[in-house]
Design a protein around this motif. Structure first.
Motif, PDB file in Angstrom:
ATOM      1  N   LEU A  84       2.231  22.977  48.632  1.00  0.00           N
ATOM      2  CA  LEU A  84       0.897  23.164  49.208  1.00  0.00           C
ATOM      3  C   LEU A  84       1.011  23.653  50.653  1.00  0.00           C
ATOM      4  N   GLU A  85       1.919  23.068  51.417  1.00  0.00           N
ATOM      5  CA  GLU A  85       2.105  23.512  52.802  1.00  0.00           C
ATOM      6  C   GLU A  85       2.533  24.978  52.838  1.00  0.00           C
ATOM      7  N   LEU A  86       3.465  25.345  51.995  1.00  0.00           N
ATOM      8  CA  LEU A  86       3.948  26.720  51.952  1.00  0.00           C
ATOM      9  C   LEU A  86       2.822  27.697  51.593  1.00  0.00           C
ATOM     10  N   LEU A  87       2.048  27.371  50.579  1.00  0.00           N
ATOM     11  CA  LEU A  87       0.952  28.248  50.151  1.00  0.00           C
ATOM     12  C   LEU A  87      -0.153  28.312  51.195  1.00  0.00           C
ATOM     13  N   THR A  88      -0.482  27.182  51.796  1.00  0.00           N
ATOM     14  CA  THR A  88      -1.527  27.162  52.826  1.00  0.00           C
ATOM     15  C   THR A  88      -1.109  27.985  54.031  1.00  0.00           C
ATOM     16  N   ARG A  89       0.123  27.812  54.465  1.00  0.00           N
ATOM     17  CA  ARG A  89       0.607  28.589  55.612  1.00  0.00           C
ATOM     18  C   ARG A  89       0.678  30.073  55.277  1.00  0.00           C
ATOM     19  N   THR A  90       1.043  30.388  54.045  1.00  0.00           N
ATOM     20  CA  THR A  90       1.086  31.782  53.627  1.00  0.00           C
ATOM     21  C   THR A  90      -0.314  32.376  53.642  1.00  0.00           C
ATOM     22  N   ARG A  92      -2.899  31.426  55.456  1.00  0.00           N
ATOM     23  CA  ARG A  92      -3.327  31.582  56.860  1.00  0.00           C
ATOM     24  C   ARG A  92      -2.623  32.757  57.533  1.00  0.00           C
ATOM     25  N   PHE A  93      -1.335  32.918  57.245  1.00  0.00           N
ATOM     26  CA  PHE A  93      -0.590  34.053  57.774  1.00  0.00           C
ATOM     27  C   PHE A  93      -1.237  35.355  57.315  1.00  0.00           C
ATOM     28  N   LYS A  94      -1.582  35.439  56.043  1.00  0.00           N
ATOM     29  CA  LYS A  94      -2.183  36.655  55.507  1.00  0.00           C
ATOM     30  C   LYS A  94      -3.595  36.871  56.032  1.00  0.00           C
ATOM     31  N   GLU A  95      -4.306  35.805  56.353  1.00  0.00           N
ATOM     32  CA  GLU A  95      -5.608  35.964  57.001  1.00  0.00           C
ATOM     33  C   GLU A  95      -5.440  36.588  58.388  1.00  0.00           C
ATOM     34  N   ARG A  96      -4.472  36.084  59.150  1.00  0.00           N
ATOM     35  CA  ARG A  96      -4.246  36.585  60.506  1.00  0.00           C
ATOM     36  C   ARG A  96      -3.713  38.013  60.512  1.00  0.00           C
ATOM     37  N   HIS A  97      -2.947  38.368  59.524  1.00  0.00           N
ATOM     38  CA  HIS A  97      -2.313  39.688  59.454  1.00  0.00           C
ATOM     39  C   HIS A  97      -2.790  40.426  58.210  1.00  0.00           C
ATOM     40  N   ARG A  98      -4.099  40.401  57.981  1.00  0.00           N
ATOM     41  CA  ARG A  98      -4.670  40.843  56.719  1.00  0.00           C
ATOM     42  C   ARG A  98      -4.377  42.300  56.378  1.00  0.00           C
ATOM     43  N   VAL A  99      -4.541  43.209  57.308  1.00  0.00           N
ATOM     44  CA  VAL A  99      -4.326  44.623  56.999  1.00  0.00           C
ATOM     45  C   VAL A  99      -2.833  44.892  56.794  1.00  0.00           C
ATOM     46  N   LEU A 100      -1.999  44.273  57.609  1.00  0.00           N
ATOM     47  CA  LEU A 100      -0.556  44.417  57.423  1.00  0.00           C
ATOM     48  C   LEU A 100      -0.130  43.843  56.071  1.00  0.00           C
ATOM     49  N   ALA A 147       0.401  34.239  42.984  1.00  0.00           N
ATOM     50  CA  ALA A 147      -0.761  35.097  42.751  1.00  0.00           C
ATOM     51  C   ALA A 147      -1.983  34.577  43.504  1.00  0.00           C
ATOM     52  N   ALA A 148      -2.029  33.273  43.737  1.00  0.00           N
ATOM     53  CA  ALA A 148      -3.163  32.673  44.433  1.00  0.00           C
ATOM     54  C   ALA A 148      -3.181  32.987  45.924  1.00  0.00           C
ATOM     55  N   VAL A 149      -2.089  33.528  46.468  1.00  0.00           N
ATOM     56  CA  VAL A 149      -2.056  33.871  47.893  1.00  0.00           C
ATOM     57  C   VAL A 149      -1.761  35.360  48.103  1.00  0.00           C
ATOM     58  N   ARG A 150      -2.064  36.162  47.105  1.00  0.00           N
ATOM     59  CA  ARG A 150      -1.919  37.615  47.265  1.00  0.00           C
ATOM     60  C   ARG A 150      -2.875  38.105  48.340  1.00  0.00           C
ATOM     61  N   SER A 151      -2.461  39.101  49.077  1.00  0.00           N
ATOM     62  CA  SER A 151      -3.294  39.639  50.154  1.00  0.00           C
ATOM     63  C   SER A 151      -4.615  40.201  49.658  1.00  0.00           C
ATOM     64  N   THR A 163     -16.495  29.439  49.399  1.00  0.00           N
ATOM     65  CA  THR A 163     -15.154  29.257  48.867  1.00  0.00           C
ATOM     66  C   THR A 163     -14.343  28.365  49.792  1.00  0.00           C
ATOM     67  N   ASP A 164     -13.929  27.215  49.286  1.00  0.00           N
ATOM     68  CA  ASP A 164     -13.079  26.301  50.044  1.00  0.00           C
ATOM     69  C   ASP A 164     -11.643  26.559  49.603  1.00  0.00           C
ATOM     70  N   VAL A 165     -10.985  27.426  50.331  1.00  0.00           N
ATOM     71  CA  VAL A 165      -9.640  27.859  49.968  1.00  0.00           C
ATOM     72  C   VAL A 165      -8.675  26.685  49.938  1.00  0.00           C
ATOM     73  N   HIS A 166      -8.718  25.842  50.967  1.00  0.00           N
ATOM     74  CA  HIS A 166      -7.770  24.729  51.016  1.00  0.00           C
ATOM     75  C   HIS A 166      -7.950  23.799  49.807  1.00  0.00           C
TER      76      HIS A 166
END
Length: 183
Positions: A84-90, A92-100, A147-151, A163-166
Motif C-alpha cells: 500500500l505504501e509503495l502504490l500510494t507513493r507511486t 502521488r509521484f505520478k500526480e506531481r509529475h503527471r505529464v512526464l 494497473a491501478a497506478v498507471r499514469s 474519488t477517494d484514491v487512498h
C-alpha cells in the motif's frame, strides 16, 4: 563521463523537467523545445540520450530515484502495508509529475509494461504478495496492482472529488493480500 558531458546532461534534464512540469500534454515537449530551453544544440540531446524516449526515460528515472531514495519503502512490516505504501507513493509521484509520467508510459511503444522500471516494480509487488500468500498467482496480481497506478488512470481521475484514491488503493491491496479462500 567527461565533465562537460555531465554538465550538459544535467542542464538538459533540468530544462526538460521544467518543460514537462509546465506542459499539459506530453506532446507539447519536443526535442527542439528542450534543446532551446537548455541552450544546447539538438545534436547534444541525441548524442546524450539517443532519442526522445531516452531523454524521457532519463528524466523519469532521475526523479523516481530521488523520490524513492529519499525515503525508501521499508523492508520490515506487513507485506500488505508495504505494498500500500509503495502504490500510494507511486500514485502521488505520478500526480506531481503527471505529464512526464504520461510521456514515459506512452514511450514504451504505447505500452507502460515495456518501460524501464516496470519489471522492478512488478518484482517488488509480486514478492510481497508471495510472502503473504504462497498459493496466490503473485505475478498476475502484481500486474493488476500496478494497473491501478498507471499514469493514464491518475490523469483520468485527476480533480474528481468523488474519488477517494487512498481508500480505493487500500481496499484493492486488502483484497489482493487476503487469503483467496475467504469470500
Amino acid at each position: 563521463m567527461r565533465a562537460d558531458k555531465a554538465r550538459n546532461r544535467e542542464i538538459v534534464l533540468a530544462a526538460a523537467g521544467r518543460l514537462f512540469d509546465a506542459a499539459n500534454d506530453p506532446d507539447e515537449v519536443s526535442m527542439d523545445a528542450v534543446a532551446a530551453a537548455a541552450g544546447v544544440g539538438k545534436g547534444t540531446l541525441f548524442r546524450g540520450f539517443g532519442d526522445r524516449l531516452g531523454l524521457v526515460r532519463a528524466l523519469y528515472e532521475q526523479r523516481s530515484a530521488q523520490e524513492f531514495a529519499a525515503r525508501p519503502v521499508g523492508d520490515d512490516g506487513d507485506p500488505a502495508e508495504r505494498a500500500l505504501e509503495l502504490l500510494t507513493r507511486t500514485w502521488r509521484f505520478k500526480e506531481r509529475h503527471r505529464v512526464l509520467g504520461l510521456a514515459f508510459e506512452r514511450a514504451g511503444h504505447g505500452s507502460p509494461y515495456t518501460n524501464a522500471g516496470y519489471d522492478w516494480w512488478h518484482a517488488e509487488l509480486a514478492g510481497l504478495i508471495a510472502a503473504a500468500r504462497a498459493d496466490a498467482p503473485a505475478g498476475f496480481l502484481a500486474h493488476a496492482l500496478l494497473a491501478a497506478v498507471r499514469s493514464d488512470l491518475v490523469e483520468h481521475l485527476r480533480g474528481r472529488p468523488d474519488t477517494d484514491v487512498h481508500a480505493g488503493l487500500q481496499d484493492l491491496v486488502r483484497s489482493v493480500f487476503r487469503d483467496g479462500k475467504q469470500r
